[in-house]
Design a protein around this motif. Structure first.
Motif, mmCIF file in Angstrom:
data_model
loop_
_atom_site.group_PDB
_atom_site.id
_atom_site.type_symbol
_atom_site.label_atom_id
_atom_site.label_comp_id
_atom_site.label_asym_id
_atom_site.label_seq_id
_atom_site.Cartn_x
_atom_site.Cartn_y
_atom_site.Cartn_z
ATOM 1 N N GLU A 31 3.629 5.499 27.433
ATOM 2 C CA GLU A 31 3.434 6.749 26.690
ATOM 3 C C GLU A 31 4.710 7.568 26.573
ATOM 4 N N ALA A 32 5.426 7.736 27.667
ATOM 5 C CA ALA A 32 6.638 8.555 27.650
ATOM 6 C C ALA A 32 7.671 7.989 26.676
ATOM 7 N N ARG A 33 7.869 6.682 26.705
ATOM 8 C CA ARG A 33 8.849 6.053 25.816
ATOM 9 C C ARG A 33 8.391 6.122 24.360
ATOM 10 N N ALA A 34 7.101 5.905 24.122
ATOM 11 C CA ALA A 34 6.577 5.970 22.753
ATOM 12 C C ALA A 34 6.793 7.367 22.169
ATOM 13 N N LEU A 35 6.493 8.408 22.938
ATOM 14 C CA LEU A 35 6.673 9.778 22.449
ATOM 15 C C LEU A 35 8.150 10.126 22.285
ATOM 16 N N GLU A 36 8.988 9.607 23.156
ATOM 17 C CA GLU A 36 10.434 9.827 23.026
ATOM 18 C C GLU A 36 10.945 9.238 21.707
ATOM 19 N N LEU A 37 10.506 8.042 21.381
ATOM 20 C CA LEU A 37 10.917 7.416 20.128
ATOM 21 C C LEU A 37 10.382 8.192 18.928
ATOM 22 N N LEU A 38 9.142 8.640 19.002
ATOM 23 C CA LEU A 38 8.585 9.442 17.910
ATOM 24 C C LEU A 38 9.388 10.710 17.678
ATOM 25 N N ARG A 39 9.804 11.365 18.754
ATOM 26 C CA ARG A 39 10.547 12.632 18.621
ATOM 27 C C ARG A 39 11.827 12.462 17.818
ATOM 28 N N ARG A 40 12.414 11.301 17.849
ATOM 29 C CA ARG A 40 13.687 11.130 17.141
ATOM 30 C C ARG A 40 13.507 10.562 15.735
ATOM 31 N N ALA A 41 12.283 10.221 15.349
ATOM 32 C CA ALA A 41 12.066 9.582 14.050
ATOM 33 C C ALA A 41 12.144 10.557 12.884
ATOM 34 N N GLY A 42 11.375 11.640 12.893
ATOM 35 C CA GLY A 42 11.439 12.630 11.818
ATOM 36 C C GLY A 42 10.589 12.338 10.592
ATOM 37 N N VAL A 43 10.434 11.061 10.228
ATOM 38 C CA VAL A 43 9.614 10.685 9.069
ATOM 39 C C VAL A 43 8.666 9.575 9.494
ATOM 40 N N GLY A 44 7.420 9.700 9.086
ATOM 41 C CA GLY A 44 6.416 8.692 9.401
ATOM 42 C C GLY A 44 5.419 8.595 8.270
ATOM 43 N N ARG A 45 4.275 7.954 8.537
ATOM 44 C CA ARG A 45 3.234 7.778 7.541
ATOM 45 C C ARG A 45 1.900 8.221 8.120
ATOM 46 N N VAL A 46 1.200 9.064 7.377
ATOM 47 C CA VAL A 46 -0.138 9.467 7.777
ATOM 48 C C VAL A 46 -1.121 8.592 6.997
ATOM 49 N N VAL A 47 -2.127 8.077 7.706
ATOM 50 C CA VAL A 47 -3.113 7.171 7.118
ATOM 51 C C VAL A 47 -4.476 7.850 7.223
ATOM 52 N N TYR A 48 -5.133 8.028 6.078
ATOM 53 C CA TYR A 48 -6.406 8.729 6.025
ATOM 54 C C TYR A 48 -7.240 8.126 4.902
ATOM 55 N N THR A 49 -8.418 8.673 4.655
ATOM 56 C CA THR A 49 -9.247 8.141 3.574
ATOM 57 C C THR A 49 -9.542 9.225 2.548
ATOM 58 N N ARG A 60 7.292 14.157 6.616
ATOM 59 C CA ARG A 60 8.144 14.633 7.706
ATOM 60 C C ARG A 60 7.208 15.197 8.763
ATOM 61 N N PHE A 61 7.601 15.134 10.014
ATOM 62 C CA PHE A 61 6.745 15.598 11.093
ATOM 63 C C PHE A 61 7.579 16.028 12.280
ATOM 64 N N ARG A 62 6.880 16.608 13.237
ATOM 65 C CA ARG A 62 7.468 16.897 14.548
ATOM 66 C C ARG A 62 6.352 16.777 15.572
ATOM 67 N N LEU A 63 6.707 16.717 16.838
ATOM 68 C CA LEU A 63 5.718 16.654 17.911
ATOM 69 C C LEU A 63 5.669 17.981 18.635
ATOM 70 N N ASP A 64 4.468 18.381 19.060
ATOM 71 C CA ASP A 64 4.365 19.566 19.903
ATOM 72 C C ASP A 64 4.545 19.125 21.356
ATOM 73 N N PRO A 65 4.601 20.056 22.299
ATOM 74 C CA PRO A 65 4.840 19.682 23.699
ATOM 75 C C PRO A 65 3.780 18.765 24.305
ATOM 76 N N LEU A 66 2.575 18.726 23.734
ATOM 77 C CA LEU A 66 1.508 17.878 24.263
ATOM 78 C C LEU A 66 1.419 16.531 23.554
ATOM 79 N N GLY A 67 2.389 16.226 22.684
ATOM 80 C CA GLY A 67 2.383 14.952 21.974
ATOM 81 C C GLY A 67 1.574 14.975 20.696
ATOM 82 N N GLY A 68 1.076 16.150 20.296
ATOM 83 C CA GLY A 68 0.373 16.262 19.013
ATOM 84 C C GLY A 68 1.356 16.116 17.870
ATOM 85 N N VAL A 69 0.934 15.433 16.817
ATOM 86 C CA VAL A 69 1.776 15.246 15.637
ATOM 87 C C VAL A 69 1.517 16.416 14.694
#
Length: 143
Positions: A31-49, A60-69
């Motif tokens: 979890e810690a490594r996954a969130l660390e990598l997310l923090r440096r990405a800046g751009v991702g994809r949201v998947v919904y219906t 574009r996105f950012r993470l809050d302190p609890l790992g929320g996108v």
């Protein structure tokens, strides 16, 4: 502790059976490594219906302190209307185009749309509460 944080978990993919000639399986990320990598990405994809059909939107996105996108969008956008209260997916990655190595992280969780103040040009914020975080390293032979 916050309920979102307590519900968050990381799924590490089990090793895959190897056949002669196979290279090492792709190791999962904690979890810690996954969130660390997310923090440096800046751009991702949201998947919904939308109307029971899948939709994928680069954001574009950012993470809050609890790992929320956290995503920002126009208050009346299709995205804001479609995701409020829904379980959705978010994915970000970094892949070397030359050799296919890199990483990918997927966050699954319920989205909450926070309406903006009535000021002109104000944006709505979407928060995806992390219920499941799956991360893995990519190797050149990844399928």
């Amino acid at each position: 502790m916050n309920a979102d944080r307590e519900a968050a978990s990381v799924q590490v993919e089990p090793p895959v059976a190897r056949r002669p000639g196979d290279t090492a399986p792709q190791p999962g990320l904690d979890e810690a490594r996954a969130l660390e990598l997310l923090r440096r990405a800046g751009v991702g994809r949201v998947v919904y219906t939308v109307g029971a059909l899948p939709a994928v939107l680069p954001v574009r996105f950012r993470l809050d302190p609890l790992g929320g996108v956290l995503l920002s969008t126009a208050p009346g956008s299709e995205l804001a209307r479609a995701v409020d209260g829904a379980v959705i997916a978010f994915e970000a990655d970094e892949v070397d185009g030359a050799d296919g190595t890199g990483w990918c992280v997927t966050v699954l969780g319920r989205a909450e749309v926070r309406r903006p103040s009535p000021e002109p040009g104000a944006r709505a914020e979407i928060r995806i509460a992390p219920e499941l975080v799956v991360g893995r390293h990519l190797t050149p032979d990844a399928a």
